[in-house]
Design a protein around this motif. Structure first.
Motif, PDB file in Angstrom:
ATOM      1  N   PRO A 120       0.692 -13.552  -6.357  1.00 16.75           N
ATOM      2  CA  PRO A 120       1.762 -13.995  -6.946  1.00 16.75           C
ATOM      3  C   PRO A 120       2.789 -12.811  -7.039  1.00 16.75           C
ATOM      4  O   PRO A 120       2.656 -11.692  -7.163  1.00 16.75           O
ATOM      5  N   GLU A 121       4.265 -13.357  -7.018  1.00 19.36           N
ATOM      6  CA  GLU A 121       5.184 -12.693  -6.916  1.00 19.36           C
ATOM      7  C   GLU A 121       5.409 -11.297  -8.100  1.00 19.36           C
ATOM      8  O   GLU A 121       5.921 -10.249  -7.532  1.00 19.36           O
ATOM      9  N   ASP A 122       4.930 -11.718  -9.170  1.00 22.47           N
ATOM     10  CA  ASP A 122       4.908 -10.741 -10.060  1.00 22.47           C
ATOM     11  C   ASP A 122       3.883  -9.578  -9.877  1.00 22.47           C
ATOM     12  O   ASP A 122       4.058  -8.596 -10.731  1.00 22.47           O
ATOM     13  N   GLN A 123       3.077  -9.678  -8.804  1.00 27.45           N
ATOM     14  CA  GLN A 123       2.046  -8.776  -8.600  1.00 27.45           C
ATOM     15  C   GLN A 123       2.410  -7.921  -7.200  1.00 27.45           C
ATOM     16  O   GLN A 123       1.738  -6.797  -7.060  1.00 27.45           O
ATOM     17  N   TRP A 124       3.634  -8.199  -6.699  1.00 25.90           N
ATOM     18  CA  TRP A 124       4.274  -7.298  -5.558  1.00 25.90           C
ATOM     19  C   TRP A 124       4.485  -5.862  -6.339  1.00 25.90           C
ATOM     20  O   TRP A 124       5.060  -5.971  -7.206  1.00 25.90           O
ATOM     21  N   VAL A 125       3.984  -5.035  -5.365  1.00 31.97           N
ATOM     22  CA  VAL A 125       4.397  -3.754  -5.741  1.00 31.97           C
ATOM     23  C   VAL A 125       5.389  -3.165  -4.709  1.00 31.97           C
ATOM     24  O   VAL A 125       5.211  -3.117  -3.516  1.00 31.97           O
ATOM     25  N   PRO A 126       6.492  -2.894  -5.048  1.00 32.28           N
ATOM     26  CA  PRO A 126       7.532  -2.389  -4.289  1.00 32.28           C
ATOM     27  C   PRO A 126       7.266  -0.995  -3.584  1.00 32.28           C
ATOM     28  O   PRO A 126       6.663  -0.173  -4.235  1.00 32.28           O
ATOM     29  N   ALA A 127       7.608  -0.745  -2.497  1.00 30.99           N
ATOM     30  CA  ALA A 127       7.841   0.586  -1.796  1.00 30.99           C
ATOM     31  C   ALA A 127       8.658   1.459  -2.486  1.00 30.99           C
ATOM     32  O   ALA A 127       9.761   1.004  -2.755  1.00 30.99           O
ATOM     33  N   ARG A 128       8.091   2.553  -2.723  1.00 29.66           N
ATOM     34  CA  ARG A 128       9.162   3.633  -3.380  1.00 29.66           C
ATOM     35  C   ARG A 128       9.173   4.808  -2.511  1.00 29.66           C
ATOM     36  O   ARG A 128       8.496   4.987  -1.543  1.00 29.66           O
ATOM     37  N   THR A 129       9.997   5.736  -2.714  1.00 28.51           N
ATOM     38  CA  THR A 129      10.327   7.012  -2.097  1.00 28.51           C
ATOM     39  C   THR A 129       9.259   8.063  -2.108  1.00 28.51           C
ATOM     40  O   THR A 129       9.097   8.813  -1.367  1.00 28.51           O
ATOM     41  N   ASP A 130       8.373   7.525  -3.193  1.00 27.44           N
ATOM     42  CA  ASP A 130       6.983   8.690  -3.449  1.00 27.44           C
ATOM     43  C   ASP A 130       5.899   7.705  -3.164  1.00 27.44           C
ATOM     44  O   ASP A 130       4.978   8.057  -3.700  1.00 27.44           O
ATOM     45  N   THR A 131       5.978   6.783  -2.464  1.00 29.64           N
ATOM     46  CA  THR A 131       4.820   5.899  -2.152  1.00 29.64           C
ATOM     47  C   THR A 131       3.866   6.708  -1.245  1.00 29.64           C
ATOM     48  O   THR A 131       4.303   7.413  -0.463  1.00 29.64           O
ATOM     49  N   ILE A 132       2.313   6.592  -1.429  1.00 28.52           N
ATOM     50  CA  ILE A 132       1.488   7.369  -0.759  1.00 28.52           C
ATOM     51  C   ILE A 132       1.043   6.320   0.449  1.00 28.52           C
ATOM     52  O   ILE A 132       0.818   5.352   0.047  1.00 28.52           O
TER      53      ILE A 132
END
Length: 586
Positions: A118-130
């Motif tokens: 579900p779209e509300d469970q998508w996790v955006p990539a971030r500049t500090d993503t591992i």
């Protein structure tokens, strides 16, 4: 949505405790920052990473912005065949200045191989993503190996069996440490059967590595193999008495304060970790926070070839450490000689497969315009890449989760080349003498031309120009002449002078091994009124370098100057070459 460089880069100060101003930067070197004036030697040991806009770093922001726009296309499933990965984090550094740091797309998007969350469970990539680094982990194993080399615990030309006597079985008694680190040992690419399928426990899997038989005599073939670094792991653990993850933590990531880098990341960091593949064989489900590579997983997540997780920020510290000659913020992890060994090509017997100790060298297929004999790098199966260019004291990092939710995706090589190409093309090249010039940085399978109008020539004609050529060997620059108003063209031969210039008479220019301007001279023994000349740059469909610059165009006969390219009204027509202003930088 990508986080743009100019907003994201300000976060870097807090994220990595970089100094907030450039006051700690080393004193500038005359001519520094220009792609056509390469550095020699290491960067000053005190060089530290600090944020900067491309303009303040002396770079053209255009190519960098174009790369960020292109990444948004690569992250968009609606792009069709251009879609490469759900999310990515990118970083570009030039002379210690972080000129691009951004993220976009999603670190987590899928529930299984075909179903989106579900779209509300998508996790955006971030500049500090591992990210799971996959084969970039080999660099950490290699750095530890060079540390042990410097400490005298191992020797490059000593057989592996000296350290691991049981390794000698199966005709492996002559394989050396150097051959492991340069992929010339003779091993097959992967263990067969795989470690997780063929063996019931950790002890039997480690024994399987020792028992593996080579498929080629050592030193006769280059073949990239995970078995080389799996074996190197066993050597390092034997000579130090410590497991590999401890060695990496104590001797690499700890001293460099790379707090987000290591094997088997703790559960507390899971919210920042990008998911990889939904696996059914073995039945692991959606893999997130556990190493993607099955053989590394079978070794409890700690393996010589895979298993390290990291961020773009942490990898930036490691890359700058390499450029600094093995030290960062006063913490030395390698001596300068050790770094030199990672930059030295030990595979000269295998053209096209240049390799230092652990690092690949001069691989244009992912290094793009930054490639050259001294350029170091590596890629990872999950969609990661690192390219370090000592000649410009620059590096680029691209981390993606291209295997999320399945490994059956297009190659990420266009993106890997794209980030390297963007930084290369952002660096200035200045025409000798500051005159008017033309530049082409075209893509594959295209042609650029710069053509004169009809010249009122009589008798012998002299042609001179300067060229800065940074291209794949098969992407060539030629000079042609026409006497029938451009209906047909004949190639001319010419002589070239300057650092690294080809000797004798040649008919084309190409190559990336030398970053220097060449002066070119041609002579037509006999010409007539209506002569036209054309500079032609043609690329094949595969790869390109930074591109081609032309300047100082001058044509003369016994009556005087027929064409001076520095004059604003010089009769020149460009298709694909972009005119640059006098004293302009590109």
């Amino acid at each position: 949505m990508r986080i743009p460089a100019y907003t994201a880069v300000t976060v870097l100060v807090a994220a990595l405790a970089f100094p907030a101003s450039a006051s700690a930067a080393p004193a500038p070197v005359p001519g520094s920052g220009r792609f056509d004036q390469p550095y020699t030697g290491f960067a000053p040991a005190g060089t530290v990473l600090r944020p900067a806009s491309p303009g303040s770093a002396g770079l053209d922001p255009g190519p960098i912005k174009a790369f960020e726009d292109q990444v948004a296309t690569w992250e968009n499933p609606a792009s069709g065949a251009s879609y490469l990965f759900p999310g990515a984090t990118s970083l570009m550094v030039h002379d210690g200045k972080v000129v691009e740091r951004s993220a976009g797309g999603y670190a987590v998007k899928y529930a299984d191989a075909t179903t989106e969350l579900p779209e509300d469970q998508w996790v955006p990539a971030r500049t500090d993503t591992i990210y799971d680094l996959a084969s970039l982990s080999k660099l950490f194993t290699s750095i530890v190996a060079v540390q042990q080399l410097e400490a005298g615990r191992i020797d490059l030309d000593t057989p592996v069996a000296h350290y691991l006597p049981e390794f000698a079985v199966g005709g492996k008694g002559d394989i050396t440490i150097k051959q492991l680190l340069t992929h010339t040992s003779g091993f097959d690419a992967d263990p067969v059967p795989s470690l997780w399928q063929g063996y019931p426990d950790l002890a039997s899997r480690r024994k399987a590595i020792l028992d593996t038989k080579p498929i080629n005599p050592p030193g006769t073939t280059y073949l990239y193999s995970d078995l080389n670094m799996l074996t190197m792991q066993l050597v390092l653990e034997k000579v130090t008495g410590k497991p590999l993850d401890t060695l990496v933590r104590e001797d690499v990531t700890g001293p460099l304060h790379m707090a987000d880098t290591g094997y088997n990341p703790p559960a507390s960091k899971l919210p920042r970790i990008a998911a990889t593949e939904y696996e059914t064989s073995p039945p692991r489900g959606m893999v997130r926070g556990s190493v993607h590579d099955e053989n590394a997983w079978a070794l409890d997540g700690v393996a010589g070839h895979a298993g390290v997780f990291s961020t773009a920020d942490d990898l930036a510290v490691l890359a700058q450490t390499i450029l600094n000659g093995g030290v960062y913020k006063g913490h030395r992890i390698l001596g300068e000689h050790g770094v030199t060994l990672m930059e030295e090509n030990f595979n000269q017997d295998f053209p096209g497969d240049s390799h230092g100790l652990g690092f690949e060298l001069d691989q244009i297929w992912y290094m793009g315009g930054l490639s050259g004999p001294g350029t170091l790098g590596h890629t990872g199966f999950t969609g990661t890449s690192l390219v370090i260019d000592p000649s410009s004291r620059s590096f680029v990092i691209l981390l993606t989760n291209r295997v999320h939710p399945t490994r059956n995706t297009p190659s990420t090589n266009p993106a890997r080349r794209g980030i390297a190409q963007a930084l290369a093309q952002a660096m200035p090249v200045a025409a000798p003498g500051g005159g008017r010039s033309w530049y082409s940085g075209q893509g594959g399978a295209t042609t650029s031309t710069l053509t004169t109008g009809p010249l009122h020539a009589a008798g012998p004609v002299d042609i001179g120009f300067s060229a800065f050529v940074n291209t794949e060997p098969t992407d060539e620059v030629s000079l042609e002449a026409s006497t029938d108003d451009g209906a047909t063209w004949q190639p001319l031969t010419f002589r070239v002078s300057g650092t690294g210039a080809p000797s004798g008479e040649v008919s084309t220019l190409s190559g990336q091994s030398v970053r220097a301007w060449w002066r070119v001279h041609a002579r037509l023994p006999q010409a007539s009124d209506g002569l036209r000349l054309r500079w032609r740059y043609t690329t094949d469909p595969s790869y390109e370098g930074r591109g081609v610059n032309l300047t100082g165009l001058r044509v003369s006969d016994s009556s005087g100057v027929l064409l001076d390219g520095n004059e604003p009204d010089a009769p020149l027509t460009s298709e694909g070459f972009r005119p640059l202003p006098a004293a302009g930088r590109r």
